[in-house]
Design a protein around this motif. Structure first.
Motif, PDB file in Angstrom:
ATOM      1  N   ASP A 104      63.549  38.600  50.413  1.00  0.00           N
ATOM      2  CA  ASP A 104      64.950  38.266  50.701  1.00  0.00           C
ATOM      3  C   ASP A 104      65.047  36.984  51.523  1.00  0.00           C
ATOM      4  O   ASP A 104      65.921  36.139  51.287  1.00  0.00           O
ATOM      5  CB  ASP A 104      65.619  39.417  51.456  1.00  0.00           C
ATOM      6  N   LYS A 105      64.139  36.863  52.497  1.00  0.00           N
ATOM      7  CA  LYS A 105      64.162  35.675  53.349  1.00  0.00           C
ATOM      8  C   LYS A 105      63.838  34.421  52.550  1.00  0.00           C
ATOM      9  O   LYS A 105      64.483  33.376  52.714  1.00  0.00           O
ATOM     10  CB  LYS A 105      63.153  35.844  54.487  1.00  0.00           C
ATOM     11  N   VAL A 106      62.836  34.527  51.670  1.00  0.00           N
ATOM     12  CA  VAL A 106      62.455  33.374  50.842  1.00  0.00           C
ATOM     13  C   VAL A 106      63.609  32.980  49.926  1.00  0.00           C
ATOM     14  O   VAL A 106      63.932  31.787  49.784  1.00  0.00           O
ATOM     15  CB  VAL A 106      61.194  33.702  50.019  1.00  0.00           C
ATOM     16  N   MET A 107      64.236  33.981  49.317  1.00  0.00           N
ATOM     17  CA  MET A 107      65.357  33.695  48.416  1.00  0.00           C
ATOM     18  C   MET A 107      66.518  33.048  49.177  1.00  0.00           C
ATOM     19  O   MET A 107      67.162  32.115  48.688  1.00  0.00           O
ATOM     20  CB  MET A 107      65.819  34.990  47.738  1.00  0.00           C
ATOM     21  N   GLN A 108      66.768  33.540  50.386  1.00  0.00           N
ATOM     22  CA  GLN A 108      67.854  32.973  51.191  1.00  0.00           C
ATOM     23  C   GLN A 108      67.538  31.534  51.580  1.00  0.00           C
ATOM     24  O   GLN A 108      68.418  30.665  51.543  1.00  0.00           O
ATOM     25  CB  GLN A 108      68.064  33.822  52.445  1.00  0.00           C
ATOM     26  N   GLU A 109      66.272  31.283  51.949  1.00  0.00           N
ATOM     27  CA  GLU A 109      65.880  29.921  52.317  1.00  0.00           C
ATOM     28  C   GLU A 109      66.004  28.979  51.123  1.00  0.00           C
ATOM     29  O   GLU A 109      66.448  27.832  51.268  1.00  0.00           O
ATOM     30  CB  GLU A 109      64.450  29.922  52.853  1.00  0.00           C
ATOM     31  N   GLN A 110      65.600  29.466  49.952  1.00  0.00           N
ATOM     32  CA  GLN A 110      65.715  28.638  48.751  1.00  0.00           C
ATOM     33  C   GLN A 110      67.185  28.325  48.443  1.00  0.00           C
ATOM     34  O   GLN A 110      67.530  27.189  48.100  1.00  0.00           O
ATOM     35  CB  GLN A 110      65.063  29.349  47.566  1.00  0.00           C
ATOM     36  N   LYS A 111      68.015  29.343  48.590  1.00  0.00           N
ATOM     37  CA  LYS A 111      69.441  29.135  48.337  1.00  0.00           C
ATOM     38  C   LYS A 111      70.021  28.139  49.336  1.00  0.00           C
ATOM     39  O   LYS A 111      70.807  27.248  48.971  1.00  0.00           O
ATOM     40  CB  LYS A 111      70.187  30.466  48.432  1.00  0.00           C
ATOM     41  N   ASN A 112      69.607  28.275  50.595  1.00  0.00           N
ATOM     42  CA  ASN A 112      70.091  27.357  51.624  1.00  0.00           C
ATOM     43  C   ASN A 112      69.635  25.928  51.349  1.00  0.00           C
ATOM     44  O   ASN A 112      70.392  24.973  51.542  1.00  0.00           O
ATOM     45  CB  ASN A 112      69.588  27.804  53.002  1.00  0.00           C
ATOM     46  N   ASP A 113      68.388  25.789  50.917  1.00  0.00           N
ATOM     47  CA  ASP A 113      67.867  24.450  50.600  1.00  0.00           C
ATOM     48  C   ASP A 113      68.688  23.804  49.486  1.00  0.00           C
ATOM     49  O   ASP A 113      68.988  22.598  49.538  1.00  0.00           O
ATOM     50  CB  ASP A 113      66.396  24.541  50.188  1.00  0.00           C
ATOM     51  N   GLU A 114      69.037  24.602  48.503  1.00  0.00           N
ATOM     52  CA  GLU A 114      69.842  24.073  47.392  1.00  0.00           C
ATOM     53  C   GLU A 114      71.227  23.637  47.880  1.00  0.00           C
ATOM     54  O   GLU A 114      71.739  22.585  47.478  1.00  0.00           O
ATOM     55  CB  GLU A 114      69.981  25.137  46.299  1.00  0.00           C
ATOM     56  N   ILE A 115      71.811  24.449  48.754  1.00  0.00           N
ATOM     57  CA  ILE A 115      73.141  24.112  49.283  1.00  0.00           C
ATOM     58  C   ILE A 115      73.076  22.822  50.099  1.00  0.00           C
ATOM     59  O   ILE A 115      73.948  21.946  49.988  1.00  0.00           O
ATOM     60  CB  ILE A 115      73.682  25.271  50.144  1.00  0.00           C
ATOM     61  N   ILE A 116      72.031  22.689  50.918  1.00  0.00           N
ATOM     62  CA  ILE A 116      71.890  21.489  51.752  1.00  0.00           C
ATOM     63  C   ILE A 116      71.669  20.252  50.886  1.00  0.00           C
ATOM     64  O   ILE A 116      72.216  19.173  51.169  1.00  0.00           O
ATOM     65  CB  ILE A 116      70.736  21.680  52.758  1.00  0.00           C
ATOM     66  N   LYS A 117      70.887  20.395  49.822  1.00  0.00           N
ATOM     67  CA  LYS A 117      70.685  19.263  48.912  1.00  0.00           C
ATOM     68  C   LYS A 117      72.005  18.843  48.264  1.00  0.00           C
ATOM     69  O   LYS A 117      72.285  17.648  48.109  1.00  0.00           O
ATOM     70  CB  LYS A 117      69.663  19.634  47.841  1.00  0.00           C
ATOM     71  N   GLU A 118      72.807  19.830  47.892  1.00  0.00           N
ATOM     72  CA  GLU A 118      74.124  19.521  47.325  1.00  0.00           C
ATOM     73  C   GLU A 118      74.984  18.787  48.356  1.00  0.00           C
ATOM     74  O   GLU A 118      75.688  17.817  48.023  1.00  0.00           O
ATOM     75  CB  GLU A 118      74.819  20.815  46.892  1.00  0.00           C
ATOM     76  N   ALA A 119      74.915  19.245  49.602  1.00  0.00           N
ATOM     77  CA  ALA A 119      75.698  18.605  50.665  1.00  0.00           C
ATOM     78  C   ALA A 119      75.237  17.169  50.885  1.00  0.00           C
ATOM     79  O   ALA A 119      76.066  16.263  51.082  1.00  0.00           O
ATOM     80  CB  ALA A 119      75.565  19.412  51.956  1.00  0.00           C
ATOM     81  N   GLU A 120      73.928  16.943  50.855  1.00  0.00           N
ATOM     82  CA  GLU A 120      73.402  15.583  51.042  1.00  0.00           C
ATOM     83  C   GLU A 120      73.846  14.665  49.908  1.00  0.00           C
ATOM     84  O   GLU A 120      74.192  13.499  50.137  1.00  0.00           O
ATOM     85  CB  GLU A 120      71.876  15.636  51.124  1.00  0.00           C
ATOM     86  N   LYS A 134      79.866  22.448  52.301  1.00  0.00           N
ATOM     87  CA  LYS A 134      78.535  22.905  51.903  1.00  0.00           C
ATOM     88  C   LYS A 134      77.643  23.147  53.119  1.00  0.00           C
ATOM     89  O   LYS A 134      76.916  24.141  53.188  1.00  0.00           O
ATOM     90  CB  LYS A 134      77.887  21.878  50.968  1.00  0.00           C
ATOM     91  N   TYR A 135      77.702  22.235  54.067  1.00  0.00           N
ATOM     92  CA  TYR A 135      76.895  22.421  55.279  1.00  0.00           C
ATOM     93  C   TYR A 135      77.329  23.684  56.030  1.00  0.00           C
ATOM     94  O   TYR A 135      76.491  24.453  56.523  1.00  0.00           O
ATOM     95  CB  TYR A 135      77.016  21.202  56.194  1.00  0.00           C
ATOM     96  N   ILE A 136      78.622  23.901  56.102  1.00  0.00           N
ATOM     97  CA  ILE A 136      79.127  25.098  56.787  1.00  0.00           C
ATOM     98  C   ILE A 136      78.724  26.357  56.022  1.00  0.00           C
ATOM     99  O   ILE A 136      78.396  27.394  56.621  1.00  0.00           O
ATOM    100  CB  ILE A 136      80.657  25.009  56.953  1.00  0.00           C
ATOM    101  N   GLU A 137      78.713  26.268  54.702  1.00  0.00           N
ATOM    102  CA  GLU A 137      78.262  27.404  53.890  1.00  0.00           C
ATOM    103  C   GLU A 137      76.798  27.725  54.196  1.00  0.00           C
ATOM    104  O   GLU A 137      76.415  28.900  54.323  1.00  0.00           O
ATOM    105  CB  GLU A 137      78.429  27.082  52.404  1.00  0.00           C
ATOM    106  N   ALA A 138      75.991  26.688  54.319  1.00  0.00           N
ATOM    107  CA  ALA A 138      74.571  26.891  54.648  1.00  0.00           C
ATOM    108  C   ALA A 138      74.416  27.534  56.021  1.00  0.00           C
ATOM    109  O   ALA A 138      73.576  28.422  56.221  1.00  0.00           O
ATOM    110  CB  ALA A 138      73.826  25.561  54.599  1.00  0.00           C
ATOM    111  N   LEU A 139      75.238  27.107  56.969  1.00  0.00           N
ATOM    112  CA  LEU A 139      75.163  27.672  58.321  1.00  0.00           C
ATOM    113  C   LEU A 139      75.702  29.096  58.366  1.00  0.00           C
ATOM    114  O   LEU A 139      75.325  29.877  59.243  1.00  0.00           O
ATOM    115  CB  LEU A 139      75.941  26.787  59.297  1.00  0.00           C
ATOM    116  N   THR A 140      76.566  29.437  57.430  1.00  0.00           N
ATOM    117  CA  THR A 140      77.041  30.820  57.350  1.00  0.00           C
ATOM    118  C   THR A 140      75.900  31.750  56.946  1.00  0.00           C
ATOM    119  O   THR A 140      75.791  32.878  57.444  1.00  0.00           O
ATOM    120  CB  THR A 140      78.193  30.930  56.330  1.00  0.00           C
TER     121      THR A 140
END
Length: 294
Positions: A104-120, A134-140
């Motif tokens: 679950d942690k790995v999947m969440q980290e991967q999802k967060n990485d994707e969101i941050i890349k989209e934000a960048e 997007k950044y706020i979504e990642a922090l959520t």
């Protein structure tokens, strides 16, 4: 009433009795009641009865233990096997929980990485509002995600929203107070706000954590020039040259500071280095002329 004669007779009799008792007292003390044959027989009989009873108890207990020992051994074996099964079940459950949690942690980290890349990417496209979401979504998903805070802080800097940028980077310092980027960013905010002394402190802290970031050297040197401290600016740029001796931007800055300090030797040396590093630099002739005028 007793006559004196009778009293005398009584006293004499008592004296005789006391005398006889005193003579016989040692003999009475020496008498041992245990030495009596009757008492000795009773004692021996009691000992025999007690020994017989103890022997019967031992024999009976031994026979009972022989009978019960297999049952106890079997019961002990079953208890040990049952306990081991419980231990194995607990270990298996813990392993499954940890494995599931890790996935679950790995999947969440991967999802967060994707969101941050989209934000960048949205930031690069100057779609700042969408990037902020997007950044706020990642922090959520992960309220302690350092990269999300960095991106959000950069986003605010690009929009010159220094108040929110400062708040973001100061909070990031709580999460990681050894990140040179945080101090560099706070230095930039201080420069934009005109607080040059604070900018100096932040840039120095950033270089203390990472002495190879050339951009921080350049920013700090500019701060010293703005503070009218060209000697310090010269020292900082000289350190930068040791990091990247063929960097045209650094050499360009070094020549400018050397000219300000009227240091013709340092200026000529930097000019030679610049000519070797970038012979097509359009500033070479102008620098040469200005140096000769010193």
């Amino acid at each position: 009433m007793f006559t004196p004669f009778i009293i005398l007779i009584i006293v004499l009799c008592l004296g005789v009795i006391i005398y006889i008792a005193a003579r016989k007292l040692p003999a009475v003390k020496s008498v041992n009641p245990k030495a009596s044959p009757v008492i000795q027989q009773m004692t021996i009989k009691q000992q025999l009865i007690r020994q017989r009873l103890e022997r019967r108890l031992r024999d009976g207990g031994a026979k009972l233990w022989v009978f019960l020992k297999p049952a106890f051994n079997h019961l002990g074996l079953k208890l040990r096997q049952g306990y081991q099964k419980l231990v194995d079940l607990e270990e298996d459950y813990r392993h499954k929980v940890l494995q599931s949690s890790f996935k679950d942690k790995v999947m969440q980290e991967q999802k967060n990485d994707e969101i941050i890349k989209e934000a960048e990417q949205l930031t690069d496209e100057e779609k700042y509002q969408e990037a902020e979401k997007k950044y706020i979504e990642a922090l959520t998903l992960d309220e302690k995600n350092v990269e999300a805070y960095k991106g959000l802080g950069r986003l605010y800097l690009l929009q010159k929203d220094y108040e929110h940028a400062k708040e973001t980077f100061e909070f990031l310092m709580i999460l990681d107070d050894a990140d040179p980027f945080v101090y560099q960013s706070l230095g930039e905010i201080s420069v934009d706000r005109g607080d040059l002394k604070t900018a100096e402190d932040k840039y120095l802290k950033s270089l203390q954590l990472n002495s190879k970031d050339i951009s921080v050297y350049l920013n700090l040197a500019q701060v010293y020039l703005n503070l009218d401290e060209p000697n310090k600016a010269f020292e900082v740029i000289t350190q930068a040259v040791t990091q990247e001796p063929k960097n045209p931007k650094i050499l360009d800055f070094l020549i400018e500071i050397s000219i300000i300090l009227q240091d013709k030797v340092a200026a000529r040396k930097a000019l030679r280095q610049l000519a070797e590093a970038n012979p097509e630099n359009q500033k070479l002739d102008d620098f040469k002329k200005r140096i000769e005028e010193l």
